[in-house]
Design an enzyme around this catalytic site. Sequence first.
Site, mmCIF file in Angstrom:
data_model
loop_
_atom_site.group_PDB
_atom_site.id
_atom_site.type_symbol
_atom_site.label_atom_id
_atom_site.label_comp_id
_atom_site.label_asym_id
_atom_site.label_seq_id
_atom_site.Cartn_x
_atom_site.Cartn_y
_atom_site.Cartn_z
ATOM 1 N N GLY A 1 0.923 -1.215 0.051
ATOM 2 C CA GLY A 1 0.104 0.173 0.161
ATOM 3 C C GLY A 1 0.874 1.167 -0.012
ATOM 4 O O GLY A 1 0.549 2.136 0.898
ATOM 5 N N SER B 1 1.230 3.361 -2.166
ATOM 6 C CA SER B 1 0.862 4.532 -3.533
ATOM 7 C C SER B 1 0.518 5.775 -2.718
ATOM 8 O O SER B 1 0.506 6.789 -3.410
ATOM 9 C CB SER B 1 -0.288 3.788 -4.212
ATOM 10 N N SER B 2 0.085 5.723 -1.189
ATOM 11 C CA SER B 2 -0.234 6.770 -0.733
ATOM 12 C C SER B 2 0.129 6.986 0.683
ATOM 13 O O SER B 2 0.452 6.064 1.271
ATOM 14 C CB SER B 2 -1.690 7.433 -1.033
ATOM 15 N N ASP C 1 -1.474 -6.513 -5.134
ATOM 16 C CA ASP C 1 -2.767 -6.443 -4.638
ATOM 17 C C ASP C 1 -2.895 -7.402 -3.495
ATOM 18 O O ASP C 1 -2.973 -8.681 -3.904
ATOM 19 C CB ASP C 1 -3.888 -6.546 -5.795
ATOM 20 N N SER D 1 -1.606 -1.533 12.345
ATOM 21 C CA SER D 1 -2.966 -1.612 13.072
ATOM 22 C C SER D 1 -3.547 -0.304 13.060
ATOM 23 O O SER D 1 -3.625 0.696 12.366
ATOM 24 C CB SER D 1 -2.833 -2.320 14.467
ATOM 25 N N TYR E 1 -14.095 -2.174 10.496
ATOM 26 C CA TYR E 1 -12.951 -1.946 10.675
ATOM 27 C C TYR E 1 -12.420 -2.433 11.822
ATOM 28 O O TYR E 1 -11.172 -2.970 12.142
ATOM 29 C CB TYR E 1 -12.792 -0.259 10.543
ATOM 30 N N SER F 1 -11.527 -6.166 11.986
ATOM 31 C CA SER F 1 -10.564 -6.465 10.881
ATOM 32 C C SER F 1 -9.100 -5.951 11.939
ATOM 33 O O SER F 1 -8.180 -6.904 11.992
ATOM 34 C CB SER F 1 -10.350 -5.718 9.757
ATOM 35 N N LYS F 2 -9.107 -4.937 12.593
ATOM 36 C CA LYS F 2 -7.898 -4.555 13.276
ATOM 37 C C LYS F 2 -7.859 -5.298 14.519
ATOM 38 O O LYS F 2 -6.544 -5.451 15.055
ATOM 39 C CB LYS F 2 -7.870 -3.047 13.619
HETATM 40 N N1 LIG Z 1 -5.421 7.471 8.416
HETATM 41 C C1 LIG Z 1 -5.638 7.337 9.510
HETATM 42 O O1 LIG Z 1 -6.419 8.130 10.265
HETATM 43 C C2 LIG Z 1 -5.159 5.897 10.084
HETATM 44 C C3 LIG Z 1 -5.466 5.638 11.323
HETATM 45 C C4 LIG Z 1 -4.918 4.479 11.930
HETATM 46 C C5 LIG Z 1 -4.523 3.426 10.979
HETATM 47 N N2 LIG Z 1 -4.436 3.583 9.665
HETATM 48 C C6 LIG Z 1 -4.014 2.513 8.740
HETATM 49 O O2 LIG Z 1 -2.955 2.994 8.254
HETATM 50 C C7 LIG Z 1 -2.806 2.352 6.975
HETATM 51 C C8 LIG Z 1 -2.682 3.227 5.704
HETATM 52 O O3 LIG Z 1 -3.701 3.969 5.663
HETATM 53 P P1 LIG Z 1 -3.395 5.568 5.295
HETATM 54 O O4 LIG Z 1 -4.073 6.600 6.275
HETATM 55 O O5 LIG Z 1 -2.049 5.784 4.609
HETATM 56 O O6 LIG Z 1 -4.651 5.785 3.989
HETATM 57 P P2 LIG Z 1 -4.295 5.677 2.422
HETATM 58 O O7 LIG Z 1 -3.499 6.766 2.029
HETATM 59 O O8 LIG Z 1 -5.759 5.637 1.743
HETATM 60 O O9 LIG Z 1 -3.408 4.373 2.321
HETATM 61 C C9 LIG Z 1 -4.123 3.180 2.036
HETATM 62 C C10 LIG Z 1 -3.039 2.313 1.047
HETATM 63 O O10 LIG Z 1 -3.737 0.905 0.836
HETATM 64 C C11 LIG Z 1 -3.486 0.726 -0.576
HETATM 65 N N3 LIG Z 1 -4.713 -0.508 -0.485
HETATM 66 C C12 LIG Z 1 -5.938 -0.678 -0.746
HETATM 67 N N4 LIG Z 1 -6.480 -1.822 -0.816
HETATM 68 C C13 LIG Z 1 -5.106 -2.483 -1.422
HETATM 69 C C14 LIG Z 1 -4.866 -3.685 -1.795
HETATM 70 N N5 LIG Z 1 -6.081 -4.646 -1.947
HETATM 71 N N6 LIG Z 1 -3.926 -4.270 -2.364
HETATM 72 C C15 LIG Z 1 -2.611 -3.238 -2.068
HETATM 73 N N7 LIG Z 1 -2.968 -2.112 -1.339
HETATM 74 C C16 LIG Z 1 -4.166 -1.625 -1.270
HETATM 75 C C17 LIG Z 1 -4.050 1.968 -1.162
HETATM 76 O O11 LIG Z 1 -3.859 1.612 -2.460
HETATM 77 P P3 LIG Z 1 -4.496 2.468 -3.832
HETATM 78 O O12 LIG Z 1 -3.697 3.512 -4.034
HETATM 79 O O13 LIG Z 1 -4.448 1.415 -4.859
HETATM 80 O O14 LIG Z 1 -5.902 2.589 -3.288
HETATM 81 C C18 LIG Z 1 -3.502 2.916 -0.301
HETATM 82 O O15 LIG Z 1 -1.922 3.182 -1.115
HETATM 83 C C19 LIG Z 1 -3.987 1.413 6.950
HETATM 84 O O16 LIG Z 1 -4.078 0.135 7.136
HETATM 85 C C20 LIG Z 1 -5.026 2.036 7.830
HETATM 86 O O17 LIG Z 1 -6.122 1.186 8.349
HETATM 87 C C21 LIG Z 1 -4.798 4.776 8.946
#
Ligand SMILES: NC(=O)c1ccc[n+]([C@@H]2O[C@H](COP(=O)([O-])OP(=O)(O)OC[C@H]3O[C@@H](n4cnc5c(N)ncnc54)[C@H](OP(=O)(O)O)[C@@H]3O)[C@@H](O)[C@H]2O)c1
Length: 272
Positions: A10, A12-13, A55, A133, A147, A150-151
């Site tokens: 993951g 990409s972002s 993926d 997580s 969610y 899952s976590k």
């Molecule tokens: N943001 C928050 O507040 C927060 C808080 C606690 C935990 N987290 C955790 O942090 C992690 C990263 O999230 P983020 O906040 O950085 O959000 P994000 O920028 O939306 O990143 C999520 C990443 O997961 C990728 N992804 C989704 N489905 C996938 C798949 N089937 N195979 C491979 N990659 C996949 C997305 O890729 P695409 O570009 O292809 O969509 C994207 O790069 C997640 O596990 C999230 O649960 C986030």
Amino acid sequence: MKTKNLLITGASSGIGHETVRFFAARGWKVAATMRNPKRAGDLNNIPGVAIYTMDVTQPHNVEQTLEKAWQDMGGIDVVVNNAGYGALGIFEGAGDEQIIRQMDTNLLGILRVTRNILPLMRQRGKGTIINVSSIAGRMGLPIYSLYNASKFAVEGFTESLFYELHPFNIKVRLIEPGPVKTDFNNRSKDEILPPDDDKYIALSQKATHFYNHSFKHAAKPEVVARTIYRAATSKTNRLRFPAGFQSWLFLLAYQLLPGSWFRWLTRFLINI
Ligand SMILES: NC(=O)c1ccc[n+]([C@@H]2O[C@H](COP(=O)([O-])OP(=O)(O)OC[C@H]3O[C@@H](n4cnc5c(N)ncnc54)[C@H](OP(=O)(O)O)[C@@H]3O)[C@@H](O)[C@H]2O)c1
């Protein structure tokens, strides 16, 4: 010091993207995996970073990419399972597709990556697996039921592996961010529409309002990237790494307060 190698999902972002930049800037070689390499952006131009397609919901893709990256880099020291998705809303409104995608991405994805990397790390006699997580892996929160499920599963899985992998010098870590300023709510969130019931609709609106407010004070993704770096380089056996001020605050309150008080406080703050 010998160059170390990292693979992350993951990338990409958001947190994944920032983590690639953070490790590469400190001399690590990084396999940045993502569903669509066209989204790699500036990662294409960073020395030591190679982009791979992965993926996490596709078992063969996971297996092949891990093998290739392992060969290309001559071994992987640290794997970061970061890819994530959130189906958020009133549970009763969730469709089967959302339920399956939630578990497929956040839980089964981690299981696939881990199962494929373990024999390689075990043969090599070392390695670290870091699972991203959330505080939602420690406490249930309204409209986060899928969610949360899952976590929580990721937390239980990782804690169990801690014991299983100890004899093999393979470390496992959990990263537990609170709210983080990423594009998660736009690109990775799927809104579950509430059933047509005023009580559900009111609760959903109040909870969303509360979360929107706490996201105003969300941590920057660099904070989580730095925590992942600390977890990757720590010599200790520490399992859990909270990330960001709100994470520390919520987890402290959750641990110190009796459960009934914490739930009362949550209902009070959200006004439900
Ligand atoms: N943001 C928050 O507040 C927060 C808080 C606690 C935990 N987290 C955790 O942090 C992690 C990263 O999230 P983020 O906040 O950085 O959000 P994000 O920028 O939306 O990143 C999520 C990443 O997961 C990728 N992804 C989704 N489905 C996938 C798949 N089937 N195979 C491979 N990659 C996949 C997305 O890729 P695409 O570009 O292809 O969509 C994207 O790069 C997640 O596990 C999230 O649960 C986030």
